[in-house]
Design a protein around this motif. Sequence first.
Motif, PDB file in Angstrom:
ATOM      1  N   UNK A 112       2.286   1.946  -3.517  1.00  0.00           N
ATOM      2  CA  UNK A 112       1.333   2.676  -4.361  1.00  0.00           C
ATOM      3  C   UNK A 112       1.386   4.181  -4.072  1.00  0.00           C
ATOM      4  N   UNK A 113       1.561   4.537  -2.797  1.00  0.00           N
ATOM      5  CA  UNK A 113       1.717   5.949  -2.437  1.00  0.00           C
ATOM      6  C   UNK A 113       2.943   6.523  -3.136  1.00  0.00           C
ATOM      7  N   UNK A 114       4.035   5.779  -3.101  1.00  0.00           N
ATOM      8  CA  UNK A 114       5.268   6.251  -3.740  1.00  0.00           C
ATOM      9  C   UNK A 114       5.108   6.372  -5.255  1.00  0.00           C
ATOM     10  N   UNK A 115       4.478   5.393  -5.869  1.00  0.00           N
ATOM     11  CA  UNK A 115       4.274   5.446  -7.325  1.00  0.00           C
ATOM     12  C   UNK A 115       3.494   6.701  -7.725  1.00  0.00           C
ATOM     13  N   UNK A 116       2.460   7.009  -6.968  1.00  0.00           N
ATOM     14  CA  UNK A 116       1.655   8.199  -7.264  1.00  0.00           C
ATOM     15  C   UNK A 116       2.483   9.466  -7.066  1.00  0.00           C
ATOM     16  N   UNK A 117       3.213   9.543  -5.973  1.00  0.00           N
ATOM     17  CA  UNK A 117       4.054  10.720  -5.710  1.00  0.00           C
ATOM     18  C   UNK A 117       5.148  10.864  -6.777  1.00  0.00           C
ATOM     19  N   UNK A 118       5.757   9.757  -7.155  1.00  0.00           N
ATOM     20  CA  UNK A 118       6.819   9.803  -8.173  1.00  0.00           C
ATOM     21  C   UNK A 118       6.281  10.361  -9.486  1.00  0.00           C
ATOM     22  N   UNK A 119       5.088   9.918  -9.870  1.00  0.00           N
ATOM     23  CA  UNK A 119       4.509  10.380 -11.131  1.00  0.00           C
ATOM     24  C   UNK A 119       4.176  11.870 -11.071  1.00  0.00           C
ATOM     25  N   UNK A 177       0.822  -1.213   0.000  1.00  0.00           N
ATOM     26  CA  UNK A 177       0.000   0.000   0.000  1.00  0.00           C
ATOM     27  C   UNK A 177       0.855   1.262   0.000  1.00  0.00           C
ATOM     28  N   UNK A 178       2.054   1.181   0.605  1.00  0.00           N
ATOM     29  CA  UNK A 178       2.957   2.334   0.595  1.00  0.00           C
ATOM     30  C   UNK A 178       3.694   2.434  -0.732  1.00  0.00           C
TER      31      UNK A 178
END
Length: 343
Positions: A27-34, A24-25
């Motif tokens: 996914x948080x990182x993937x969104x922030x990276x994008x 779940x974290x």
Amino acid sequence: MSFTRIRKMPTVEEVRDMMSMPPELQKVKEKRDRELKDIFEGKDDRFIVIVGPCSADREDPVCEYITRLAEVNEKVKDRLFIVPRIYTAKPRTTGEGYKGIFHQPDPEKQPNMFEGIIALRQMHIRAIRESGLTAADEMLYPANLPYVDDILSYIAIGARSVENQQHRLTSSGIDVPVGMKNPTSGDLSVMFNSIKAAQASHEFSYSGYEVSTSGNPYAHAILRGSTNKHGNNQQNYHYEDLVLAADMYAKGTYQNPAIIVDANHANSKKMYKEQPRIVSEVLHSRNCNIILKNVVKGVMIESYLEEGNQPICHNYIYGKSITDACLGWDDTEKLLYKMAEEV
């Protein structure tokens, strides 16, 4: 005049098994990276603020600080993109002093890098879980990157490392934005050579393998001031300095031209309370010139719960830097709200 083996270091796989990044974290990182990449690509006009302690020395105050950042972020996230500083390895000019949690998970005890790697991953992961914000760190040792590359959204290459070939080549394989600081000499051509190298593809030896990289299109400039031959600090955040850096981008072939201004270090002449004024000037310069508006993407600020700094001691003041002096929380909060109004 020899090496003494203290303890065998764990493999990357062992470390990630001991302290894994929950799905779940991730996914948080993937969104922030994008979102961060969109800012560098010019698809998102939010202003980047990389802010936090000079060194992430203890988990509890660092995570409390970042939780406070997250509360501010909820109010300014349409104008600012906040990236917490969780710097876990510190370059030391003379080799003396606290070298970061990677070396010493407890600043008052002896170095233990095995425990340090676990401690820094635990701190990063806890910070993401409690705040929803993924962080920045400095790549002081390229060989250590695999221990943390799954948890970072931003990586800085320091002024003393930016000329190093291994730092440049490793940066070319990193999948998040990498900021190249100008060297302590102030020669901007060194920084731009480093950006060019990081944006290109390479083949080299890394982590026990011959590897090839695709190049990092998000490698960019960080202006942090410099030191002249007399040891005096020289600033490079003024309007003419930003225009010069933008012109150097324009004269070369670079992907996603971007400048981040470090408001502390030589730019503040190590007077940490100058940081709000410096940020204000950078925003003013940016608003006066459409080219700078597009190229100057953000700032770096050194800040902690308590202002100033302190020596490592038993009567430690919670949330006060043990390395460079930092802006205190109250001034930081005011500055973030002011920035959101001015960008």
